[in-house]
Design an enzyme around this catalytic site. Structure first.
Site, short mmCIF file in Angstrom:
data_model
loop_
_atom_site.label_atom_id
_atom_site.label_comp_id
_atom_site.label_asym_id
_atom_site.label_seq_id
_atom_site.Cartn_x
_atom_site.Cartn_y
_atom_site.Cartn_z
N ASN A 82 -7.38 -3.23 14.35
CA ASN A 82 -8.77 -3.52 13.97
C ASN A 82 -8.85 -4.66 12.96
O ASN A 82 -9.87 -4.87 12.33
CB ASN A 82 -9.47 -2.26 13.43
CG ASN A 82 -8.83 -1.74 12.15
OD1 ASN A 82 -7.86 -2.31 11.65
ND2 ASN A 82 -9.34 -0.65 11.62
N ASP A 97 0.82 -1.21 0.00
CA ASP A 97 0.00 0.00 0.00
C ASP A 97 0.86 1.26 0.00
O ASP A 97 2.07 1.22 0.20
CB ASP A 97 -0.95 0.01 1.22
CG ASP A 97 -0.26 -0.45 2.51
OD1 ASP A 97 0.98 -0.41 2.58
OD2 ASP A 97 -0.95 -0.83 3.46
N GLU A 146 -9.62 -2.06 5.31
CA GLU A 146 -10.26 -1.81 6.60
C GLU A 146 -11.46 -2.75 6.78
O GLU A 146 -11.93 -3.36 5.81
CB GLU A 146 -10.73 -0.35 6.65
CG GLU A 146 -9.61 0.68 6.57
CD GLU A 146 -8.89 0.89 7.91
OE1 GLU A 146 -8.84 -0.04 8.73
OE2 GLU A 146 -8.36 2.01 8.10
N HIS A 188 -7.09 -4.94 10.17
CA HIS A 188 -6.85 -4.63 8.76
C HIS A 188 -5.57 -5.29 8.25
O HIS A 188 -4.63 -5.52 9.02
CB HIS A 188 -6.90 -3.12 8.47
CG HIS A 188 -5.74 -2.30 8.95
ND1 HIS A 188 -5.87 -1.29 9.88
CD2 HIS A 188 -4.43 -2.30 8.59
CE1 HIS A 188 -4.69 -0.72 10.07
NE2 HIS A 188 -3.80 -1.31 9.30
C1 GLP Z 1 -0.37 0.09 8.57
C2 GLP Z 1 -0.05 -0.73 7.34
C3 GLP Z 1 -0.33 -2.20 7.57
C4 GLP Z 1 0.30 -2.64 8.86
C5 GLP Z 1 -0.32 -1.89 10.02
C6 GLP Z 1 0.23 -2.29 11.39
O1 GLP Z 1 -1.70 0.47 8.65
N1 GLP Z 1 -0.77 -0.29 6.20
O2 GLP Z 1 0.18 -2.94 6.47
O3 GLP Z 1 0.12 -4.03 9.05
O4 GLP Z 1 -0.05 -0.51 9.80
O5 GLP Z 1 1.34 -1.52 11.68
P1 GLP Z 1 2.26 -1.63 12.96
O6 GLP Z 1 3.19 -2.73 12.69
O7 GLP Z 1 2.95 -0.31 13.04
O8 GLP Z 1 1.36 -1.91 14.11
#
Ligand code: GLP
Length: 248
Positions: A141, A72, A148, A143
């Site tokens: 959440n 993304d 989402e 995702h």
């Molecule tokens: C972002 C990314 C996700 C990732 C998530 C969790 O939203 N788009 O791909 O899995 O964050 O991130 P973190 O590892 O900082 O908790």
């Protein structure tokens, strides 16, 4: 129908979990002539890239044969902004190894009109032969990428609006401006098309999402639960993220 054959690997420390994920990536690179990796961002992934860079510096691996596709990218951020996932990937990984940067792809979230971005990205993945190993984190959440809650299981790369919870969680990466409200993400269907999926989740803040994703059937309220329908998924966890028992 559930065809899940997911494996759950739990480690006592975050670092041991990250090392295991790095080892799975290194094994894929050794096994496949022209590996195509699906990459992820988020703080959870930082030690994984640290281990990959260390392996390269030791002379244990070359990334020269790899093509990569990130999950993304935020919309409306110049690539050089430190919060963009392009900058993040360059800083953590690409700038420190022998990868050919022209074969490191992220959705081109500056392109206009935005509705063609997804098609272009899907086509590029297809032309590369599909993704051999998709690395995934998980949001609190549930995702995956920026899919989402409410995302369709067969969704493909597209423009999405981020939920308030995600904006809040990712605010720590932005000091000079608010988190962009929109992003382009691979869809759940794009992710499920990868031949192998490795999910890394660490810390107690992820325990609920891991439980929800691995215990039951697909629930649109927890996009990661779609992974139950993939035939080759490894959940790599630390004990904090694994603390709620599940069926995976
Ligand atoms: C972002 C990314 C996700 C990732 C998530 C969790 O939203 N788009 O791909 O899995 O964050 O991130 P973190 O590892 O900082 O908790």
């Amino acid at each position: 129908m559930l065809v899940s054959s997911s494996q759950r690997l739990t480690f006592s420390t975050e670092d041991a979990a990250a090392q295991t994920v790095a080892d799975l990536i290194l094994a894929t690179i050794r096994d496949i002539a022209e590996p195509v990796l699906g990459l992820a961002t988020g703080a959870t992934m930082e030690p994984v890239y640290g281990h990959l860079v260390a392996a390269y510096k030791r002379g244990d691996v070359s990334f020269a044969r790899c093509t990569t596709f990130n999950l993304d990218e935020y919309v409306g951020l110049p690539a050089e902004h430190p919060g963009s996932y392009r900058s993040t990937m360059n800083n953590l990984f690409f700038d420190h190894v022998d990868i050919d940067k022209s074969r490191t792809f992220l959705p081109d979230a500056l392109q206009d009109p935005t509705d063609v971005i997804g098609e272009v990205y899907e086509r590029k993945i297809e032309e590369a032969g599909g993704i051999d190993l998709q690395l995934l984190g998980i949001g609190r959440n549930g995702h995956i990428g920026f899919n989402e809650p409410g995302s369709a299981k067969d969704s493909r790369t597209r423009l999405v609006e981020l939920h308030a919870e995600t904006l809040e969680a990712n605010a720590r990466f932005f000091t000079d401006r608010p988190v962009p409200a929109y992003a382009v993400t691979m869809g759940i269907g794009t992710i499920l098309a990868a031949r192998q999926i490795v999910v890394l989740a660490t810390g107690s803040g992820k325990a609920d999402a891991v439980f929800h994703a691995t215990n039951g059937n697909f629930d649109p309220a927890c996009p990661a639960s779609a992974l139950l329908e993939h035939c080759n998924v490894k959940w790599v966890l630390d004990t904090a993220a694994a603390r709620l028992k599940s069926a995976a």
